[in-house]
Design a protein around this motif. Sequence first.
Motif, short mmCIF file in Angstrom:
data_model
loop_
_atom_site.label_atom_id
_atom_site.label_comp_id
_atom_site.label_asym_id
_atom_site.label_seq_id
_atom_site.Cartn_x
_atom_site.Cartn_y
_atom_site.Cartn_z
N ALA A 19 0.83 -1.21 0.00
CA ALA A 19 0.00 0.00 0.00
C ALA A 19 0.86 1.26 0.00
O ALA A 19 0.59 2.21 -0.74
CB ALA A 19 -0.93 -0.01 1.21
N ALA A 20 1.91 1.28 0.81
CA ALA A 20 2.78 2.45 0.89
C ALA A 20 3.40 2.75 -0.48
O ALA A 20 3.49 3.91 -0.90
CB ALA A 20 3.87 2.25 1.94
N ARG A 21 3.80 1.71 -1.19
CA ARG A 21 4.40 1.90 -2.51
C ARG A 21 3.35 2.30 -3.54
O ARG A 21 3.54 3.26 -4.30
CB ARG A 21 5.12 0.63 -2.96
CG ARG A 21 5.80 0.76 -4.32
CD ARG A 21 6.56 -0.50 -4.69
NE ARG A 21 5.77 -1.70 -4.56
CZ ARG A 21 4.82 -2.08 -5.43
NH1 ARG A 21 4.53 -1.33 -6.47
NH2 ARG A 21 4.14 -3.20 -5.25
N LEU A 22 2.24 1.59 -3.59
CA LEU A 22 1.22 1.86 -4.60
C LEU A 22 0.58 3.23 -4.42
O LEU A 22 0.31 3.93 -5.41
CB LEU A 22 0.15 0.77 -4.58
CG LEU A 22 0.60 -0.60 -5.09
CD1 LEU A 22 -0.48 -1.66 -4.83
CD2 LEU A 22 0.94 -0.55 -6.57
N TYR A 23 0.33 3.63 -3.17
CA TYR A 23 -0.23 4.97 -2.96
C TYR A 23 0.72 6.04 -3.47
O TYR A 23 0.31 7.03 -4.07
CB TYR A 23 -0.53 5.20 -1.47
CG TYR A 23 -1.74 4.46 -0.96
CD1 TYR A 23 -2.88 4.29 -1.74
CD2 TYR A 23 -1.75 3.90 0.32
CE1 TYR A 23 -3.99 3.61 -1.27
CE2 TYR A 23 -2.86 3.22 0.80
CZ TYR A 23 -3.97 3.07 0.00
OH TYR A 23 -5.07 2.40 0.48
N ARG A 24 2.02 5.87 -3.24
CA ARG A 24 2.98 6.86 -3.73
C ARG A 24 3.05 6.86 -5.26
O ARG A 24 3.25 7.89 -5.87
CB ARG A 24 4.37 6.61 -3.13
CG ARG A 24 4.48 7.10 -1.70
CD ARG A 24 5.83 6.81 -1.10
NE ARG A 24 5.94 5.40 -0.75
CZ ARG A 24 7.02 4.83 -0.24
NH1 ARG A 24 8.12 5.55 -0.04
NH2 ARG A 24 7.04 3.56 0.07
N PRO A 98 8.48 7.27 -7.88
CA PRO A 98 7.72 7.78 -6.72
C PRO A 98 7.36 6.70 -5.71
O PRO A 98 7.26 6.97 -4.52
CB PRO A 98 6.47 8.40 -7.34
CG PRO A 98 6.34 7.75 -8.68
CD PRO A 98 7.74 7.47 -9.13
N GLY A 99 7.19 5.46 -6.16
CA GLY A 99 6.78 4.40 -5.25
C GLY A 99 7.78 4.06 -4.18
O GLY A 99 7.42 3.53 -3.13
N SER A 100 9.05 4.39 -4.42
CA SER A 100 10.07 4.09 -3.42
C SER A 100 10.70 5.36 -2.85
O SER A 100 11.72 5.31 -2.20
CB SER A 100 11.18 3.22 -4.04
OG SER A 100 11.75 3.88 -5.15
N GLY A 101 10.03 6.51 -3.09
CA GLY A 101 10.63 7.77 -2.69
C GLY A 101 9.83 8.54 -1.65
O GLY A 101 9.08 7.97 -0.87
N CYS A 102 9.99 9.84 -1.69
CA CYS A 102 9.45 10.74 -0.68
C CYS A 102 7.92 10.76 -0.70
O CYS A 102 7.32 11.10 -1.73
CB CYS A 102 9.99 12.14 -0.93
SG CYS A 102 9.31 13.39 0.19
N PRO A 103 7.27 10.44 0.42
CA PRO A 103 5.81 10.47 0.45
C PRO A 103 5.25 11.88 0.40
O PRO A 103 4.13 12.08 -0.09
CB PRO A 103 5.48 9.79 1.79
CG PRO A 103 6.70 9.95 2.62
CD PRO A 103 7.86 9.95 1.67
N ALA A 104 6.00 12.86 0.88
CA ALA A 104 5.48 14.23 0.85
C ALA A 104 5.28 14.70 -0.58
O ALA A 104 4.24 15.27 -0.92
CB ALA A 104 6.42 15.17 1.60
N ALA A 105 6.25 14.44 -1.44
CA ALA A 105 6.14 14.86 -2.84
C ALA A 105 5.07 14.07 -3.59
O ALA A 105 4.43 14.57 -4.50
CB ALA A 105 7.49 14.71 -3.55
N ALA A 106 4.87 12.83 -3.18
CA ALA A 106 3.91 11.97 -3.89
C ALA A 106 2.48 12.15 -3.42
O ALA A 106 1.55 11.99 -4.21
CB ALA A 106 4.33 10.50 -3.72
N LEU A 107 2.27 12.49 -2.14
CA LEU A 107 0.93 12.40 -1.57
C LEU A 107 0.44 13.63 -0.82
O LEU A 107 -0.64 13.59 -0.23
CB LEU A 107 0.87 11.19 -0.62
CG LEU A 107 1.01 9.83 -1.27
CD1 LEU A 107 1.19 8.74 -0.21
CD2 LEU A 107 -0.21 9.53 -2.13
#
Length: 201
Positions: A19-24, A98-107
């Motif tokens: 989920a953490a990867r797919l959401y990003r 994005p799936g393995s990176g910064c959640p702030a930039a992605a979400l």
Amino acid sequence: MKVSKAQAAENREGILDAAARLYRERGLTGVGVADITRDAGLTHGGLYRHFQSKDALVREACARAFDWSIAPLDGHTPNANVEDRIRSYLSPQHRDAPGSGCPAAALAVDAARAGAELSGVFADGIERNIQRFAQLLAESAPASAEAAPAANRARAMEVLATMVGGLVLARATAAGQPELSLEILTTLQDQLVRLVESPLG
């Protein structure tokens, strides 16, 4: 067939990681429960044995995504200096993964629209990143140029906000104008490296 406690814990971790990867990668509204469980190698119904609701999963997965940090807690990993971290963050590799990176930039936009509970998860994650980056700035400064904690914190906010915003813009322009996307990354790399090398006043 009954699943052991160890296997159940492993399944739960697999769901959170997926989920953490797919959401990003796709945003909070671009991922369904079936996508997550399929990616984790589980059945659709299995998810609700581990999480009370999809909202509960979203909150935990976003908190898990913040395990990623521009400045890990140890602060002494290879290439831990500030310039390397800035250039790595504002790189085509990070932009394109994005799936393995910064959640702030992605979400961040999704989190702002999702209500107070998810906003709280993001606030906690962002606060940790500010603290870690401020610590990294303090450790990187020459002994003769030590700054007050408040000044390091303010600079950490400035640098992190610029990096997140730059990465968002670079991702938004990458398909339509790849040259502009790369220009945003390289320009901000150089600007921020100069900034962090300048004395805090």
